[in-house]
Design a protein around this motif. Structure first.
Motif, PDB file in Angstrom:
ATOM      1  N   MET A   1       0.741  -1.202  -0.070  1.00  0.00           N
ATOM      2  CA  MET A   1       0.156   0.272  -0.071  1.00  0.00           C
ATOM      3  C   MET A   1       0.667   1.243   0.068  1.00  0.00           C
ATOM      4  O   MET A   1       1.777   1.367   0.816  1.00  0.00           O
ATOM      5  N   SER A   2       0.488   2.126  -0.715  1.00  0.00           N
ATOM      6  CA  SER A   2       1.301   3.571  -0.976  1.00  0.00           C
ATOM      7  C   SER A   2       0.447   4.584  -0.049  1.00  0.00           C
ATOM      8  O   SER A   2      -0.496   4.433   0.114  1.00  0.00           O
ATOM      9  N   PHE A   3       1.352   5.487   0.466  1.00  0.00           N
ATOM     10  CA  PHE A   3       1.158   6.492   1.322  1.00  0.00           C
ATOM     11  C   PHE A   3       1.528   7.727   0.695  1.00  0.00           C
ATOM     12  O   PHE A   3       2.656   8.399   0.881  1.00  0.00           O
ATOM     13  N   PRO A   4       0.513   8.500  -0.224  1.00  0.00           N
ATOM     14  CA  PRO A   4       0.880   9.721  -1.084  1.00  0.00           C
ATOM     15  C   PRO A   4       1.600  10.577   0.005  1.00  0.00           C
ATOM     16  O   PRO A   4       1.102  10.954   1.169  1.00  0.00           O
ATOM     17  N   GLY A   5       2.639  11.135  -0.472  1.00  0.00           N
ATOM     18  CA  GLY A   5       3.244  12.433   0.296  1.00  0.00           C
ATOM     19  C   GLY A   5       4.308  11.897   1.413  1.00  0.00           C
ATOM     20  O   GLY A   5       5.410  12.305   1.760  1.00  0.00           O
ATOM     21  N   LEU A   6       4.240  10.413   1.973  1.00  0.00           N
ATOM     22  CA  LEU A   6       5.075   9.908   2.648  1.00  0.00           C
ATOM     23  C   LEU A   6       6.089   9.022   2.119  1.00  0.00           C
ATOM     24  O   LEU A   6       5.727   7.923   1.828  1.00  0.00           O
ATOM     25  N   THR A   7       7.170   9.783   1.616  1.00  0.00           N
ATOM     26  CA  THR A   7       8.168   8.952   0.946  1.00  0.00           C
ATOM     27  C   THR A   7       8.989   7.762   1.753  1.00  0.00           C
ATOM     28  O   THR A   7       9.202   6.749   0.845  1.00  0.00           O
ATOM     29  N   TYR A   8       8.832   7.756   2.937  1.00  0.00           N
ATOM     30  CA  TYR A   8       9.535   6.616   3.584  1.00  0.00           C
ATOM     31  C   TYR A   8       8.340   5.738   4.369  1.00  0.00           C
ATOM     32  O   TYR A   8       8.544   5.076   5.281  1.00  0.00           O
ATOM     33  N   GLY A   9       7.234   5.435   3.837  1.00  0.00           N
ATOM     34  CA  GLY A   9       6.389   4.628   4.243  1.00  0.00           C
ATOM     35  C   GLY A   9       5.361   4.942   5.487  1.00  0.00           C
ATOM     36  O   GLY A   9       5.557   6.184   5.918  1.00  0.00           O
ATOM     37  N   PRO A  10       4.703   3.933   5.977  1.00  0.00           N
ATOM     38  CA  PRO A  10       3.720   4.306   7.098  1.00  0.00           C
ATOM     39  C   PRO A  10       4.310   4.749   8.320  1.00  0.00           C
ATOM     40  O   PRO A  10       5.699   4.674   8.551  1.00  0.00           O
ATOM     41  N   LEU A  11       3.495   5.017   9.154  1.00  0.00           N
ATOM     42  CA  LEU A  11       4.086   5.607  10.572  1.00  0.00           C
ATOM     43  C   LEU A  11       3.584   4.269  11.505  1.00  0.00           C
ATOM     44  O   LEU A  11       2.655   3.960  11.569  1.00  0.00           O
ATOM     45  N   GLY A  12       4.757   4.075  12.222  1.00  0.00           N
ATOM     46  CA  GLY A  12       4.609   2.759  13.143  1.00  0.00           C
ATOM     47  C   GLY A  12       4.572   3.016  14.614  1.00  0.00           C
ATOM     48  O   GLY A  12       4.266   4.120  15.117  1.00  0.00           O
ATOM     49  N   ASP A  13       4.918   2.044  15.288  1.00  0.00           N
ATOM     50  CA  ASP A  13       4.911   1.999  16.661  1.00  0.00           C
ATOM     51  C   ASP A  13       5.854   3.077  17.367  1.00  0.00           C
ATOM     52  O   ASP A  13       5.751   3.285  18.701  1.00  0.00           O
ATOM     53  N   HIS A  14       6.962   3.501  16.538  1.00  0.00           N
ATOM     54  CA  HIS A  14       7.780   4.201  17.320  1.00  0.00           C
ATOM     55  C   HIS A  14       7.683   5.807  16.677  1.00  0.00           C
ATOM     56  O   HIS A  14       8.392   6.659  16.454  1.00  0.00           O
ATOM     57  N   CYS A  15       6.422   6.158  16.592  1.00  0.00           N
ATOM     58  CA  CYS A  15       6.198   7.509  16.072  1.00  0.00           C
ATOM     59  C   CYS A  15       5.290   8.266  17.306  1.00  0.00           C
ATOM     60  O   CYS A  15       4.580   7.673  18.074  1.00  0.00           O
ATOM     61  N   ALA A  16       5.511   9.416  17.212  1.00  0.00           N
ATOM     62  CA  ALA A  16       4.829  10.271  18.126  1.00  0.00           C
ATOM     63  C   ALA A  16       4.179  11.646  17.697  1.00  0.00           C
ATOM     64  O   ALA A  16       4.951  12.228  16.433  1.00  0.00           O
ATOM     65  N   HIS A  17       3.198  12.245  18.030  1.00  0.00           N
ATOM     66  CA  HIS A  17       2.677  13.387  17.535  1.00  0.00           C
ATOM     67  C   HIS A  17       3.026  14.385  18.521  1.00  0.00           C
ATOM     68  O   HIS A  17       2.654  14.595  19.619  1.00  0.00           O
ATOM     69  N   ALA A 124      14.610  13.471  26.362  1.00  0.00           N
ATOM     70  CA  ALA A 124      14.694  12.453  27.297  1.00  0.00           C
ATOM     71  C   ALA A 124      13.262  11.513  27.160  1.00  0.00           C
ATOM     72  O   ALA A 124      13.447  10.253  27.157  1.00  0.00           O
ATOM     73  N   VAL A 125      12.000  11.940  27.081  1.00  0.00           N
ATOM     74  CA  VAL A 125      10.987  11.394  26.937  1.00  0.00           C
ATOM     75  C   VAL A 125      10.683  10.664  25.596  1.00  0.00           C
ATOM     76  O   VAL A 125      10.458   9.461  25.642  1.00  0.00           O
ATOM     77  N   LEU A 126      11.453  11.195  24.824  1.00  0.00           N
ATOM     78  CA  LEU A 126      11.206  10.541  23.392  1.00  0.00           C
ATOM     79  C   LEU A 126      12.264   9.208  23.314  1.00  0.00           C
ATOM     80  O   LEU A 126      12.027   8.209  22.593  1.00  0.00           O
ATOM     81  N   ALA A 127      13.211   9.428  23.917  1.00  0.00           N
ATOM     82  CA  ALA A 127      14.399   8.362  24.088  1.00  0.00           C
ATOM     83  C   ALA A 127      13.854   7.263  24.849  1.00  0.00           C
ATOM     84  O   ALA A 127      13.903   6.089  24.364  1.00  0.00           O
ATOM     85  N   GLU A 128      13.214   7.516  25.770  1.00  0.00           N
ATOM     86  CA  GLU A 128      12.635   6.438  26.781  1.00  0.00           C
ATOM     87  C   GLU A 128      11.629   5.639  26.029  1.00  0.00           C
ATOM     88  O   GLU A 128      11.608   4.378  26.252  1.00  0.00           O
ATOM     89  N   ARG A 129      10.560   6.305  25.156  1.00  0.00           N
ATOM     90  CA  ARG A 129       9.716   5.650  24.475  1.00  0.00           C
ATOM     91  C   ARG A 129      10.295   5.219  23.121  1.00  0.00           C
ATOM     92  O   ARG A 129       9.462   4.583  22.412  1.00  0.00           O
ATOM     93  N   ARG A 130      11.595   5.289  22.779  1.00  0.00           N
ATOM     94  CA  ARG A 130      11.942   5.026  21.581  1.00  0.00           C
ATOM     95  C   ARG A 130      11.495   5.383  20.235  1.00  0.00           C
ATOM     96  O   ARG A 130      11.324   4.625  19.351  1.00  0.00           O
ATOM     97  N   ILE A 131      11.182   6.829  20.257  1.00  0.00           N
ATOM     98  CA  ILE A 131      10.470   7.334  19.423  1.00  0.00           C
ATOM     99  C   ILE A 131      11.669   7.657  18.247  1.00  0.00           C
ATOM    100  O   ILE A 131      12.790   8.053  18.535  1.00  0.00           O
ATOM    101  N   ASP A 132      11.227   7.295  16.822  1.00  0.00           N
ATOM    102  CA  ASP A 132      12.424   7.922  16.028  1.00  0.00           C
ATOM    103  C   ASP A 132      11.536   8.747  14.734  1.00  0.00           C
ATOM    104  O   ASP A 132      12.223   9.229  13.686  1.00  0.00           O
ATOM    105  N   THR A 133      10.442   8.844  14.953  1.00  0.00           N
ATOM    106  CA  THR A 133       9.247   9.784  14.160  1.00  0.00           C
ATOM    107  C   THR A 133       8.395  10.511  14.675  1.00  0.00           C
ATOM    108  O   THR A 133       7.888  10.188  15.856  1.00  0.00           O
ATOM    109  N   LEU A 134       8.539  11.600  14.012  1.00  0.00           N
ATOM    110  CA  LEU A 134       7.768  12.996  14.718  1.00  0.00           C
ATOM    111  C   LEU A 134       6.799  13.238  13.849  1.00  0.00           C
ATOM    112  O   LEU A 134       7.103  13.744  12.736  1.00  0.00           O
TER     113      LEU A 134
END
Length: 202
Positions: A1-17, A124-134
């Motif tokens: 499945m493609s995600f228009p505008g998202l060059t690097y694919g879907p947003l997964g478990d290591h994503c935060a808003h 620090a919070v993002l590192a604790e949650r292992r976030i790699d995408t914002l």
């Protein structure tokens, strides 16, 4: 499945808003009012309602009184003496009501400058949650959002900027910054509308 505008694919478990400074300070009748804030608010509320546990709000806290602050911030709060906490009251630093009611589970991190990075707590919070995408929303496109995005790029986060969930008090510099994000940071910043984020973030 493609995600228009998202060059690097879907947003997964290591994503935060990361929602930037959606506060009463920047709504009418404040001197810092951002006219579009009410236009983008429903889109941001919709995302937070779906992803409250993955949402982090930043809040910009002005100086307590005129003339406080290091270096040029002292001059800044002499110019904007009317916007210090002493003048406007602490309640003006609160999130806009539809968002404040979602905390918790959403988290709030305060800052005293445009960027959320120097004070350290956010990273620090993002590192604790292992976030790699914002996924970044909020205001202003050309001030605090800019500082947030550039810091995130330097740290190495994947940055997804939600174009219809950003606001500014200046149409001209908002448009200029959107061009910069598209043309100069395309390798590190993906610019998409909210619909694409909702589809890509399961």
């Amino acid at each position: 499945m493609s995600f228009p505008g998202l060059t690097y694919g879907p947003l997964g478990d290591h994503c935060a808003h990361l929602c930037v400074d959606m506060q009463k300070l920047f709504a009418e009748p404040s001197e810092w009012a951002t006219p579009w804030i009410t236009r983008v608010l429903p889109k941001i509320v919709g995302l937070v309602e779906r992803k409250a546990e993955q949402t982090i709000f930043t809040r910009f806290l002005p100086a307590e009184r005129p003339g406080q602050g290091a270096g040029t911030w002292k001059r800044y709060y002499e110019r904007w003496a009317s916007m210090t906490i002493e003048k406007v009251g602490p309640e003006m630093a609160e999130l806009l009501p539809p968002l404040s009611s979602l905390c918790p589970p959403a988290l709030v991190i305060d800052k005293h400058v445009y960027s959320p990075w120097p004070e350290g707590r956010l990273q620090a919070v993002l590192a604790e949650r292992r976030i790699d995408t914002l996924v970044v929303t909020g205001g202003e496109t050309d001030v605090c959002v800019l500082a947030t995005v550039l810091g995130a790029i330097d740290i190495g986060y994947r940055v997804v900027l939600v174009t219809d969930a950003l606001c500014s008090s200046s149409d001209a510099t908002h448009d200029a910054l959107m061009t910069v994000y598209h043309q100069r940071f395309a390798q590190q910043v993906e610019t998409v509308e909210m619909e694409a984020v909702l589809l890509a973030w399961s």
